[in-house]
Design a protein around this motif. Structure first.
Motif, PDB file in Angstrom:
ATOM      1  N   SER A 167      -2.333  -4.067  -3.671  1.00 51.15           N
ATOM      2  CA  SER A 167      -2.402  -5.343  -4.377  1.00 51.15           C
ATOM      3  C   SER A 167      -3.718  -5.523  -5.123  1.00 51.15           C
ATOM      4  O   SER A 167      -3.728  -5.992  -6.268  1.00 51.15           O
ATOM      5  N   VAL A 168      -4.832  -5.160  -4.490  1.00 43.48           N
ATOM      6  CA  VAL A 168      -6.122  -5.297  -5.160  1.00 43.48           C
ATOM      7  C   VAL A 168      -6.186  -4.401  -6.387  1.00 43.48           C
ATOM      8  O   VAL A 168      -6.642  -4.817  -7.466  1.00 43.48           O
ATOM      9  N   ALA A 169      -5.713  -3.172  -6.265  1.00 44.07           N
ATOM     10  CA  ALA A 169      -5.730  -2.258  -7.400  1.00 44.07           C
ATOM     11  C   ALA A 169      -4.894  -2.796  -8.557  1.00 44.07           C
ATOM     12  O   ALA A 169      -5.301  -2.742  -9.722  1.00 44.07           O
ATOM     13  N   ALA A 170      -3.710  -3.353  -8.237  1.00 48.65           N
ATOM     14  CA  ALA A 170      -2.825  -3.870  -9.281  1.00 48.65           C
ATOM     15  C   ALA A 170      -3.406  -5.117  -9.941  1.00 48.65           C
ATOM     16  O   ALA A 170      -3.428  -5.234 -11.173  1.00 48.65           O
ATOM     17  N   HIS A 171      -3.866  -6.065  -9.145  1.00 53.90           N
ATOM     18  CA  HIS A 171      -4.407  -7.300  -9.708  1.00 53.90           C
ATOM     19  C   HIS A 171      -5.709  -7.065 -10.459  1.00 53.90           C
ATOM     20  O   HIS A 171      -5.970  -7.712 -11.489  1.00 53.90           O
ATOM     21  N   ALA A 172      -6.532  -6.134  -9.986  1.00 51.36           N
ATOM     22  CA  ALA A 172      -7.761  -5.799 -10.706  1.00 51.36           C
ATOM     23  C   ALA A 172      -7.433  -5.206 -12.072  1.00 51.36           C
ATOM     24  O   ALA A 172      -8.084  -5.525 -13.079  1.00 51.36           O
ATOM     25  N   ALA A 173      -6.414  -4.350 -12.106  1.00 50.56           N
ATOM     26  CA  ALA A 173      -5.992  -3.773 -13.388  1.00 50.56           C
ATOM     27  C   ALA A 173      -5.544  -4.870 -14.343  1.00 50.56           C
ATOM     28  O   ALA A 173      -5.903  -4.873 -15.529  1.00 50.56           O
ATOM     29  N   ARG A 174      -4.766  -5.809 -13.833  1.00 50.03           N
ATOM     30  CA  ARG A 174      -4.275  -6.920 -14.647  1.00 50.03           C
ATOM     31  C   ARG A 174      -5.423  -7.774 -15.184  1.00 50.03           C
ATOM     32  O   ARG A 174      -5.388  -8.251 -16.317  1.00 50.03           O
ATOM     33  N   ALA A 175      -6.464  -7.948 -14.344  1.00 44.85           N
ATOM     34  CA  ALA A 175      -7.575  -8.817 -14.716  1.00 44.85           C
ATOM     35  C   ALA A 175      -8.667  -8.104 -15.504  1.00 44.85           C
ATOM     36  O   ALA A 175      -9.608  -8.742 -15.971  1.00 44.85           O
ATOM     37  N   GLY A 176      -8.553  -6.784 -15.646  1.00 37.79           N
ATOM     38  CA  GLY A 176      -9.588  -6.031 -16.337  1.00 37.79           C
ATOM     39  C   GLY A 176     -10.849  -5.850 -15.508  1.00 37.79           C
ATOM     40  O   GLY A 176     -11.943  -5.660 -16.055  1.00 37.79           O
ATOM     41  N   LEU A 177     -10.703  -5.888 -14.190  1.00 38.38           N
ATOM     42  CA  LEU A 177     -11.828  -5.675 -13.291  1.00 38.38           C
ATOM     43  C   LEU A 177     -11.869  -4.224 -12.820  1.00 38.38           C
ATOM     44  O   LEU A 177     -10.826  -3.596 -12.635  1.00 38.38           O
ATOM     45  N   ARG A 178     -13.059  -3.693 -12.599  1.00 41.66           N
ATOM     46  CA  ARG A 178     -13.168  -2.416 -11.902  1.00 41.66           C
ATOM     47  C   ARG A 178     -12.816  -2.644 -10.434  1.00 41.66           C
ATOM     48  O   ARG A 178     -12.996  -3.748  -9.909  1.00 41.66           O
ATOM     49  N   SER A 179     -12.336  -1.615  -9.750  1.00 45.65           N
ATOM     50  CA  SER A 179     -11.969  -1.804  -8.348  1.00 45.65           C
ATOM     51  C   SER A 179     -12.384  -0.610  -7.497  1.00 45.65           C
ATOM     52  O   SER A 179     -12.379   0.539  -7.956  1.00 45.65           O
ATOM     53  N   TYR A 180     -12.733  -0.934  -6.265  1.00 47.10           N
ATOM     54  CA  TYR A 180     -13.002   0.052  -5.219  1.00 47.10           C
ATOM     55  C   TYR A 180     -12.232  -0.390  -3.984  1.00 47.10           C
ATOM     56  O   TYR A 180     -12.487  -1.473  -3.443  1.00 47.10           O
ATOM     57  N   VAL A 181     -11.288   0.423  -3.559  1.00 51.74           N
ATOM     58  CA  VAL A 181     -10.553   0.096  -2.339  1.00 51.74           C
ATOM     59  C   VAL A 181     -10.835   1.184  -1.311  1.00 51.74           C
ATOM     60  O   VAL A 181     -10.839   2.371  -1.630  1.00 51.74           O
ATOM     61  N   PHE A 182     -11.064   0.754  -0.085  1.00 52.14           N
ATOM     62  CA  PHE A 182     -11.472   1.644   0.999  1.00 52.14           C
ATOM     63  C   PHE A 182     -10.366   1.662   2.048  1.00 52.14           C
ATOM     64  O   PHE A 182      -9.939   0.604   2.528  1.00 52.14           O
ATOM     65  N   ILE A 183      -9.907   2.864   2.401  1.00 56.41           N
ATOM     66  CA  ILE A 183      -8.751   3.015   3.282  1.00 56.41           C
ATOM     67  C   ILE A 183      -9.031   4.061   4.357  1.00 56.41           C
ATOM     68  O   ILE A 183      -9.849   4.965   4.150  1.00 56.41           O
ATOM     69  N   PRO A 184      -8.350   3.987   5.505  1.00 58.38           N
ATOM     70  CA  PRO A 184      -8.427   5.084   6.469  1.00 58.38           C
ATOM     71  C   PRO A 184      -7.809   6.350   5.861  1.00 58.38           C
ATOM     72  O   PRO A 184      -6.822   6.277   5.122  1.00 58.38           O
ATOM     73  N   SER A 185      -8.357   7.497   6.183  1.00 55.90           N
ATOM     74  CA  SER A 185      -7.894   8.750   5.558  1.00 55.90           C
ATOM     75  C   SER A 185      -6.498   9.171   6.006  1.00 55.90           C
ATOM     76  O   SER A 185      -5.861   9.997   5.357  1.00 55.90           O
ATOM     77  N   ASN A 186      -5.996   8.584   7.125  1.00 50.98           N
ATOM     78  CA  ASN A 186      -4.662   8.966   7.616  1.00 50.98           C
ATOM     79  C   ASN A 186      -3.570   8.014   7.140  1.00 50.98           C
ATOM     80  O   ASN A 186      -2.479   7.979   7.710  1.00 50.98           O
ATOM     81  N   LEU A 187      -3.828   7.250   6.092  1.00 49.13           N
ATOM     82  CA  LEU A 187      -2.859   6.277   5.595  1.00 49.13           C
ATOM     83  C   LEU A 187      -1.602   6.970   5.077  1.00 49.13           C
ATOM     84  O   LEU A 187      -1.650   8.118   4.628  1.00 49.13           O
ATOM     85  N   GLU A 188      -0.470   6.254   5.144  1.00 50.52           N
ATOM     86  CA  GLU A 188       0.778   6.811   4.614  1.00 50.52           C
ATOM     87  C   GLU A 188       0.610   7.193   3.146  1.00 50.52           C
ATOM     88  O   GLU A 188       0.025   6.449   2.356  1.00 50.52           O
ATOM     89  N   GLN A 189       1.152   8.347   2.768  1.00 51.56           N
ATOM     90  CA  GLN A 189       0.978   8.860   1.420  1.00 51.56           C
ATOM     91  C   GLN A 189       1.528   7.905   0.368  1.00 51.56           C
ATOM     92  O   GLN A 189       0.957   7.755  -0.724  1.00 51.56           O
ATOM     93  N   GLY A 190       2.628   7.239   0.692  1.00 45.97           N
ATOM     94  CA  GLY A 190       3.209   6.305  -0.265  1.00 45.97           C
ATOM     95  C   GLY A 190       2.248   5.194  -0.637  1.00 45.97           C
ATOM     96  O   GLY A 190       2.195   4.760  -1.797  1.00 45.97           O
ATOM     97  N   LYS A 191       1.462   4.722   0.325  1.00 42.59           N
ATOM     98  CA  LYS A 191       0.522   3.643   0.042  1.00 42.59           C
ATOM     99  C   LYS A 191      -0.696   4.145  -0.727  1.00 42.59           C
ATOM    100  O   LYS A 191      -1.298   3.392  -1.495  1.00 42.59           O
ATOM    101  N   VAL A 192      -1.057   5.417  -0.535  1.00 41.30           N
ATOM    102  CA  VAL A 192      -2.170   5.991  -1.293  1.00 41.30           C
ATOM    103  C   VAL A 192      -1.780   6.138  -2.759  1.00 41.30           C
ATOM    104  O   VAL A 192      -2.514   5.726  -3.669  1.00 41.30           O
ATOM    105  N   VAL A 193      -0.598   6.683  -3.009  1.00 36.84           N
ATOM    106  CA  VAL A 193      -0.133   6.906  -4.377  1.00 36.84           C
ATOM    107  C   VAL A 193       0.033   5.577  -5.108  1.00 36.84           C
ATOM    108  O   VAL A 193      -0.371   5.435  -6.269  1.00 36.84           O
ATOM    109  N   THR A 194       0.616   4.594  -4.420  1.00 35.19           N
ATOM    110  CA  THR A 194       0.875   3.305  -5.077  1.00 35.19           C
ATOM    111  C   THR A 194      -0.383   2.447  -5.184  1.00 35.19           C
ATOM    112  O   THR A 194      -0.320   1.319  -5.669  1.00 35.19           O
TER     113      THR A 194
END
Length: 416
Positions: A144-171
């Motif tokens: 959600s942060v990545a999508a809304h930041a793109a919409r708003a023209g903001l740069r974004s940094y999202v931090f995730i655990p490395s074992n996250l589901e691949q689908g959530k990493v790609v999306t």
């Protein structure tokens, strides 16, 4: 960062000691280190908001703008909210319940309820003048942060655990922002983000923007009441990660009454759902304990895998005060819950939804949820995000040659 005045927001207030602050991107009390939340001018809201005014508003969460901490038109809007409230008669029948509704937040723009909180948080971040959006996430918030930041023209940094589901990493990565995988669990990620928030003037939606971010969750309660004809449920079942969603849903029902949108004072029983492999709040409830002991998460429900929940004590208080219940369900029960909802109501939920449905089943079986209650269950994310959970048990019913004889050999069908 400059303060932003609003006509319907009184300011910020510590949830522990009650100390008041001006509107600004802060999240902890400088006196007692308690969490900060938004305080509203309810009399002013009551004088201006009506059911008719809301009905004439947009078919998204911004129809409730007067109950949200954003000034003027929302700056970041992907069309989040006003998701279906589905009457789940087949699910209710299977569980021996009378009236069950599923609030289906898989239908949001990035397929989870996190779009609600991020839309509010980043709208407020733009008011404060931030140029970078950031978050710690178990997946849905990253999307959600990545999508809304793109919409708003903001740069974004999202931090995730490395074992996250691949689908959530790609999306998350598809939106073009920075995705930073951390060798650790969510609590490790969250600690790093708290440190980074002290170094960079970024809008960390669940750190320095948290008081505003959390308010977006109230819209689930607002929509539920409106979609039930401005009535409240008797009982709700809410998944618990940090605990914020559960507390804000209760706050949402209470606010509707305070501003005159509900005729009767809400008496909603609130129950919480956790996975057994990360159930610090549920365990405290089940043990009748006052201490929530942090745990190391070990569950397929990674979107709920917060071992040291920031709002855990507040969530525990809400469940106890409202005479609700809690359950901790196994990974097998989570998968069964996902499949139960899918086969009875045609709704494919992620593992967090499986936790919620499995908890509904368990609380119905032990009598905590009664057959005479109107129950609303919150399904907060889409199953396509966590295919790994069900892929081992979901596949073709049969593999056959392209002939009638092969089909009839595979399926014993009495009537053609």
């Amino acid at each position: 960062m400059a303060n932003t005045p609003t006509t319907h927001v009184q300011g910020l207030r510590c949830r522990e000691c009650g100390r008041e602050y001006d509107i600004s991107p802060i999240y902890t009390c400088e006196w007692c280190f308690g969490p900060i939340e938004v305080a509203y001018e309810y009399d002013a809201i009551r004088a201006s908001v009506t059911r008719e005014k809301i009905a004439a508003g947009p078919l998204n969460l911004w129809r409730y703008a007067e109950l949200l901490p954003v000034e003027g038109d929302p700056a970041v809007d992907l069309g989040t909210g006003f998701t279906p409230l589905v009457k789940a008669d087949r699910l209710a029948h299977e569980l021996g319940l009378g009236e069950v509704w599923v609030k289906n937040d898989t239908r949001n723009p990035t397929n989870s309820f996190k779009d609600r909180v991020v839309s509010v948080a980043l709208s407020k971040a733009l008011e404060f003048g931030f140029k970078v959006a950031a978050c710690a996430s178990t997946g849905n918030l990253a999307n959600s942060v990545a999508a809304h930041a793109a919409r708003a023209g903001l740069r974004s940094y999202v931090f995730i655990p490395s074992n996250l589901e691949q689908g959530k990493v790609v999306t998350t990565a598809v939106y073009g922002g920075n995705v930073v995988a951390i060798d650790g669990n969510y609590d490790d990620v969250n600690r790093l983000c708290a440190e980074l928030a002290g170094v960079y003037e970024w809008a960390f939606v669940n750190v320095n923007m948290r008081p505003f971010y959390a308010e977006g969750s109230k819209t689930l309660a607002f929509e539920t009441a409106e979609q039930l004809g401005w009535r409240t449920p008797d009982h709700v079942v809410v998944p618990v990660a940090s605990g914020s969603l559960l507390t804000k849903i209760r706050k949402g029902f209470e606010e509707l009454y305070k501003v005159g949108l509900l005729d009767d004072e809400p008496r909603v029983r609130v129950s919480g759902a956790q996975a057994l492999g990360c159930s610090p709040v549920a365990q405290a409830f089940l043990d009748n304990a006052d201490t929530i002991r942090p745990v190391k998460p070990d569950t397929i429900a990674k979107s709920l895998a917060i071992g040291n929940p920031a709002d855990g004590y507040f969530a525990l208080d809400v469940v106890r005060e409202t005479d609700g219940g809690m359950a901790a369900v196994t990974d097998d029960e989570i998968v069964e819950g996902m499949q139960l909802l899918a086969r009875t109501e045609g709704i494919f939920a992620e593992t967090a939804g499986g936790v919620t449905i499995a908890t509904l089943k368990k609380l119905a079986a032990d009598g905590t949820i009664r057959p005479d209650e109107r129950v609303v269950v919150y399904v907060t994310g889409h199953g396509l995000k966590t295919l790994e959970a069900v892929s081992p048990t979901c596949g073709p019913t049969a593999m056959i040659a392209p002939t009638l004889d092969a089909f009839h050999a595979a399926f014993d069908i009495e009537e053609h």
